[in-house]
Design an enzyme around this catalytic site. Structure first.
Site, PDB file in Angstrom:
ATOM      1  CE  LYS A   1      -2.109   2.798   3.000  1.00  0.00           C
ATOM      2  NZ  LYS A   1      -2.085   4.005   2.164  1.00  0.00           N
TER       3      LYS A   1
ATOM      4  N   GLY B   1       6.736   4.304   8.524  1.00  0.00           N
ATOM      5  CA  GLY B   1       5.849   5.459   8.705  1.00  0.00           C
ATOM      6  C   GLY B   1       5.962   5.977  10.124  1.00  0.00           C
ATOM      7  CB  SER B   2       3.913   8.371  11.965  1.00  0.00           C
ATOM      8  OG  SER B   2       2.638   7.757  11.914  1.00  0.00           O
TER       9      SER B   2
ATOM     10  N   GLY C   1       2.361   3.081  13.441  1.00  0.00           N
ATOM     11  CA  GLY C   1       3.017   1.817  13.796  1.00  0.00           C
ATOM     12  C   GLY C   1       2.316   1.133  14.960  1.00  0.00           C
TER      13      GLY C   1
ATOM     14  CD  GLU D   1      13.222   0.076   9.568  1.00  0.00           C
ATOM     15  OE1 GLU D   1      13.750   1.125   9.969  1.00  0.00           O
ATOM     16  OE2 GLU D   1      13.743  -1.035   9.668  1.00  0.00           O
TER      17      GLU D   1
ATOM     18  CB  CYS E   1      12.648   8.690   9.287  1.00  0.00           C
ATOM     19  SG  CYS E   1      13.848   7.842   8.248  1.00  0.00           S
TER      20      CYS E   1
ATOM     21  CD  GLU F   1       9.356  11.985  12.658  1.00  0.00           C
ATOM     22  OE1 GLU F   1       8.251  11.433  12.824  1.00  0.00           O
ATOM     23  OE2 GLU F   1      10.271  11.484  11.994  1.00  0.00           O
TER      24      GLU F   1
HETATM   25  P1  NAD Z   1       2.029   7.721   8.374  1.00  0.00           P
HETATM   26  O1  NAD Z   1       2.233   6.810   9.521  1.00  0.00           O
HETATM   27  O2  NAD Z   1       1.017   8.780   8.487  1.00  0.00           O
HETATM   28  O3  NAD Z   1       1.633   6.878   7.066  1.00  0.00           O
HETATM   29  C1  NAD Z   1       2.452   5.836   6.579  1.00  0.00           C
HETATM   30  C2  NAD Z   1       1.583   4.860   5.818  1.00  0.00           C
HETATM   31  O4  NAD Z   1       0.679   4.244   6.734  1.00  0.00           O
HETATM   32  C3  NAD Z   1       0.735   5.503   4.729  1.00  0.00           C
HETATM   33  O5  NAD Z   1       0.667   4.646   3.612  1.00  0.00           O
HETATM   34  C4  NAD Z   1      -0.616   5.615   5.404  1.00  0.00           C
HETATM   35  O6  NAD Z   1      -1.720   5.635   4.514  1.00  0.00           O
HETATM   36  C5  NAD Z   1      -0.635   4.344   6.245  1.00  0.00           C
HETATM   37  N1  NAD Z   1      -1.573   4.375   7.363  1.00  0.00           N
HETATM   38  C6  NAD Z   1      -2.056   5.465   8.018  1.00  0.00           C
HETATM   39  N2  NAD Z   1      -2.945   5.078   8.966  1.00  0.00           N
HETATM   40  C7  NAD Z   1      -2.997   3.724   8.922  1.00  0.00           C
HETATM   41  C8  NAD Z   1      -3.728   2.747   9.650  1.00  0.00           C
HETATM   42  N3  NAD Z   1      -4.612   3.088  10.607  1.00  0.00           N
HETATM   43  N4  NAD Z   1      -3.540   1.439   9.362  1.00  0.00           N
HETATM   44  C9  NAD Z   1      -2.662   1.080   8.398  1.00  0.00           C
HETATM   45  N5  NAD Z   1      -1.959   1.966   7.651  1.00  0.00           N
HETATM   46  C10 NAD Z   1      -2.122   3.273   7.914  1.00  0.00           C
HETATM   47  O7  NAD Z   1       3.458   8.303   8.023  1.00  0.00           O
HETATM   48  P2  NAD Z   1       3.805   9.316   6.834  1.00  0.00           P
HETATM   49  O8  NAD Z   1       3.303  10.658   7.210  1.00  0.00           O
HETATM   50  O9  NAD Z   1       3.408   8.724   5.543  1.00  0.00           O
HETATM   51  O10 NAD Z   1       5.397   9.294   6.878  1.00  0.00           O
HETATM   52  C11 NAD Z   1       6.125  10.065   7.757  1.00  0.00           C
HETATM   53  C12 NAD Z   1       6.569   9.232   8.943  1.00  0.00           C
HETATM   54  O11 NAD Z   1       7.304   8.105   8.486  1.00  0.00           O
HETATM   55  C13 NAD Z   1       7.515  10.000   9.835  1.00  0.00           C
HETATM   56  O12 NAD Z   1       7.209   9.718  11.174  1.00  0.00           O
HETATM   57  C14 NAD Z   1       8.868   9.438   9.460  1.00  0.00           C
HETATM   58  O13 NAD Z   1       9.844   9.578  10.446  1.00  0.00           O
HETATM   59  C15 NAD Z   1       8.536   8.002   9.189  1.00  0.00           C
HETATM   60  N6  NAD Z   1       9.551   7.379   8.343  1.00  0.00           N
HETATM   61  C16 NAD Z   1      10.381   6.434   8.891  1.00  0.00           C
HETATM   62  C17 NAD Z   1      11.392   5.862   8.130  1.00  0.00           C
HETATM   63  C18 NAD Z   1      12.325   4.820   8.686  1.00  0.00           C
HETATM   64  O14 NAD Z   1      13.010   4.166   7.900  1.00  0.00           O
HETATM   65  N7  NAD Z   1      12.404   4.635   9.981  1.00  0.00           N
HETATM   66  C19 NAD Z   1      11.545   6.260   6.808  1.00  0.00           C
HETATM   67  C20 NAD Z   1      10.680   7.221   6.270  1.00  0.00           C
HETATM   68  C21 NAD Z   1       9.679   7.759   7.062  1.00  0.00           C
END
Ligand code: NAD
Length: 486
Positions: free
Chosen positions: A178, A231-232, A236, A254, A288, A387
Site C-alpha cells: 500500500k 511510517g509514523s 506503527g 521502521e 525520518c 518529530e
Molecule cells: P504515516 O504513519 O502517516 O503513514 C504511513 C503509511 O501508513 C501511509 O501509507 C498511510 O496511509 C498508512 N496508514 C495510516 N494510517 C494507517 C492505519 N490506521 N492502518 C494502516 N496503515 C495506515 O506516516 P507518513 O506521514 O506517511 O510518513 C512520515 C513518517 O514516516 C515519519 O514519522 C517518518 O519519520 C517516518 N519514516 C520512517 C522511516 C524509517 O526508515 N524509519 C523512513 C521514512 C519515514
C-alpha cells in the site's frame, strides 16, 4: 520532462488495474502550485472475510514460490531496467504529488538498484544443519510466509517500495503493497512497469488510499502473515495492535526519529556545518533520520551557528520542484504544512531563540516553509521532543561530554545519531553510548551503509532492514526438521 498525458492512479490487483469498487476517490494536489494533479482510487472498506485480495494471493503463492531464484530474478532485472528508462517521468510524478525537487531526484535509480541487488540474493538464503543429537540429523528450513504486506510512507516512496517488495518476492512470497495517499503516483507507475516486465498476475499487488481503510485491511487481514511498515510511530502502534487483534502476523516497524548530532570543538567545523545543515534541509526536512537536534560545544558555538546560518542563506534555493535548480521544495501537502507551522509557533513560545526563518515564505504560494534555526530551546519543549518533519533545526550549546550524552539520549526516539570529533576515544565512547540504531562518526544522515542494518532503538521501531540478509530474514519463516535415523 513534464508530467505524462495519462497518469495511472488505479489499484493494481491480480495483474489488472481496477477502479474502486464503490467509486470512492481522492484528490492529489501539487503542493507547489496548489493545482489538481490527479484523482486517486480508494479501496472499498472490506470485512476480513470478503476481501478481494485473498483469492489471487493465496492461489498464486505456490507457483511463485516454486520458481527458482533465477527464474524470479528475470522479472526483477526487466523491471529494474524499465524503472531506469522511466527515471524522468517518475521524477516528475514525485515532484507533482509531494514536491520533491527533480534536481535532487535519485529515487528511481536507487529503486532499480534494489531490484538488481535482490535479483542476485535468492540463493543466499540457507538454513542450518546439526548432528549434535545422537541418532538424528536435524536441520532448519527458511521458507516464505506466503502472503505478506508492505505499507510505505510518502517521503521516499520508490526506495521503500523496492526495499520491501524485492526481498519479500525473491524468497518466494507474494505481496500486497500500500502506497501513501499523499504520494501514490510513482507506485502506480511502477505497477504499470510490473505489468510490462511480465510478472505473473497477482504476485505483486499495489494498492493505495487512506490508511484507516486500505492500510487497515492489510493489518487486519487473516491471510497476511508478515507486514513490513515504514511510517509514523502513531500508525506503527495502530498496526501492531491490529496484528495482535487479528492473526498475530509478524510486524516490522521502521518509524520516526528526533536525531541528535553532536559537534565537539575538535571537529572539522565547515564539514560539520555542511553535513548537518543538509541533513535537516534535504527533502524539506521530511526525513525520518534528519538531525533535528544539534548540540554544539560552547567554545565553537558562535562560529558553528554563524556558518550554519550562512549555509541556509546561501545554499538553499526554494522554488518549483520541476525546476532543476531548485533544491528546496514545498512540504508534501496542506496537512504537513499546517503541522510544521504549528510546531514553529510552539518553538517561538518555548523560550528558544529564533535565529532564521520561522514561517512560510511570504512571496510564494504553495506549501513552503523557510529553513528555520532555533537556538537553545529548552530540552523539554515540544519542538525538542516531537518529530516536526520539516526544515527546522534546534541548535543547543553544551559544555561537557556527560551533559551532552544525557541530553542526546533523553528522547523516546532512537533512529540515528551523529558525533563530530577527531578524538578516537571519544568517538568510540559516543558510538557505544548513543541510543540509536545507526551512529555516524564525522558523518550524519542521510548517510547510511548499504550493507549495514537500518532500524530504530526505543520507539523508532522494531526489527532491521538492509542488505544483504536483514530484509530477507523479515520475509522468511524458520522451520526445524528432525530426521530420526534408523
Ligand atoms: P504515516 O504513519 O502517516 O503513514 C504511513 C503509511 O501508513 C501511509 O501509507 C498511510 O496511509 C498508512 N496508514 C495510516 N494510517 C494507517 C492505519 N490506521 N492502518 C494502516 N496503515 C495506515 O506516516 P507518513 O506521514 O506517511 O510518513 C512520515 C513518517 O514516516 C515519519 O514519522 C517518518 O519519520 C517516518 N519514516 C520512517 C522511516 C524509517 O526508515 N524509519 C523512513 C521514512 C519515514
Amino acid at each position: 520532462m513534464g508530467l505524462p498525458d495519462k497518469i495511472e492512479t488505479r489499484l493494481f490487483i491480480n495483474g489488472e488495474f481496477v477502479e474502486s469498487s464503490n467509486g470512492k476517490t481522492f484528490d492529489i494536489t501539487n503542493p507547489a502550485t496548489l493545482k489538481h494533479v490527479a484523482t486517486g482510487t480508494c479501496m472499498k472498506p472490506l470485512s476480513r472475510t470478503q476481501t478481494v485480495l485473498s483469492l489471487p494471493l493465496r492461489r498464486l503463492f505456490p507457483s511463485w514460490s516454486e520458481l527458482s531464484p533465477d527464474q524470479r530474478a528475470q522479472y526483477f532485472k526487466k523491471l529494474a531496467s524499465l524503472i531506469r528508462q522511466n527515471n524522468d517521468e517518475l521524477g516528475a510524478l514525485e515532484a507533482a504529488s509531494m514536491g520533491k525537487p527533480v534536481g535532487a531526484f535519485f529515487d528511481a535509480y536507487a529503486c532499480a538498484s534494489k531490484w538488481d541487488h535482490y535479483a542476485e540474493a535468492g540463493y543466499t538464503v540457507q538454513g542450518t544443519t546439526s548432528v549434535q543429537t545422537p541418532g538424528y540429523l536435524n536441520m532448519t528450513l527458511r521458507q516464505p510466509y506466503g502472503v505478506v504486506a508492505a505499507i510505505i510512507p510518502w517521503n521516499v516512496p520508490l526506495l521503500f517500495l523496492a526495499s520491501k517488495l524485492a526481498p519479500a518476492l525473491i524468497v518466494g512470497n507474494t505481496v500486497v503493497l500500500k502506497s501513501s495517499e499523499k504520494a501514490p503516483l510513482t507506485s502506480a507507475k511502477i505497477a504499470t512497469l510490473v505489468q510490462q516486465a511480465g510478472f505473473p498476475p497477482g504476485v505483486i499487488n499495489i494498492i493505495t488510499g487512506f490508511g484507516n481503510v486500505s492500510g487497515s485491511i492489510l493489518s487486519h487481514h487473516m491471510d497476511v502473515r508478515a507486514l513490513s511498515f515504514t511510517g509514523s510511530g502513531r500508525t506503527g502502534r495502530i498496526i501492531q495492535a491490529a496484528a495482535a487483534k487479528s492473526n498475530l502476523k509478524q510486524v516490522f516497524l521502521e518509524l520516526g526519529g528526533k536525531s541528535p548530532a553532536i559537534i565537539f570543538e575538535d571537529a572539522d567545523i565547515k564539514e560539520a556545518v555542511k553535513q548537518t545543515a543538509y541533513s535537516i534541509q534535504w527533502n524539506s526536512g521530511q526525513v525520518c533520520m534528519a538531525n533535528s537536534r544539534v548540540y554544539v560545544q560552547d567554545t565553537i558555538a558562535d562560529e558553528y551557528i554563524e556558518l550554519f546560518k550562512q549555509h541556509f542563506q546561501k545554499e538553499v534555493s526554494i522554488g518549483d520542484p520541476l525546476d532543476k535548480s531548485t533544491n528546496h521544495g514545498p512540504q508534501a501537502d496542506e496537512v504537513q504544512h499546517k503541522t510544521v507551522l504549528s510546531y514553529l509557533e510552539s518553538g517561538k513560545q518555548s523560550g528558544g531563540e529564533l535565529l532564521l526563518g520561522g514561517a512560510a515564505p511570504s512571496d510564494r504560494e504553495g506549501y513552503y516553509i523557510q529553513p528555520t534555526i532555533f537556538k537553545n530551546t529548552p530540552e523539554d519543549a515540544k519542538i525538542m521532543k516531537e518529530e516536526v518533519f520539516g526544515p527546522v533545526v534546534n541548535i543547543n550549546v553544551f559544555k561537557s561530554e556527560d551533559e551532552v550524552l544525557a541530553k542526546a539520549n533523553n528522547t523516546e526516539y532512537g533512529l540515528y545519531a551523529a558525533v563530530y570529533t577527531k578524538n578516537i576515544d571519544r568517538a568510540i565512547r559516543f558510538a557505544k553510548g548513543l541510543e540509536a540504531g545507526t551512529v555516524g562518526v564525522n558523518c550524519t544522515s542521510p548517510v547510511t551503509g548499504r550493507d549495514m542494518p537500518f532500524g530504530g532503538f526505543k520507539s523508532s521501531g522494531s526489527g532491521r532492514e538492509g542488505e544483504p540478509l536483514y530484509s530477507l530474514d523479515n520475509f522468511l519463516e524458520t522451520k526445524s526438521v528432525l530426521i530420526k535415523l534408523s
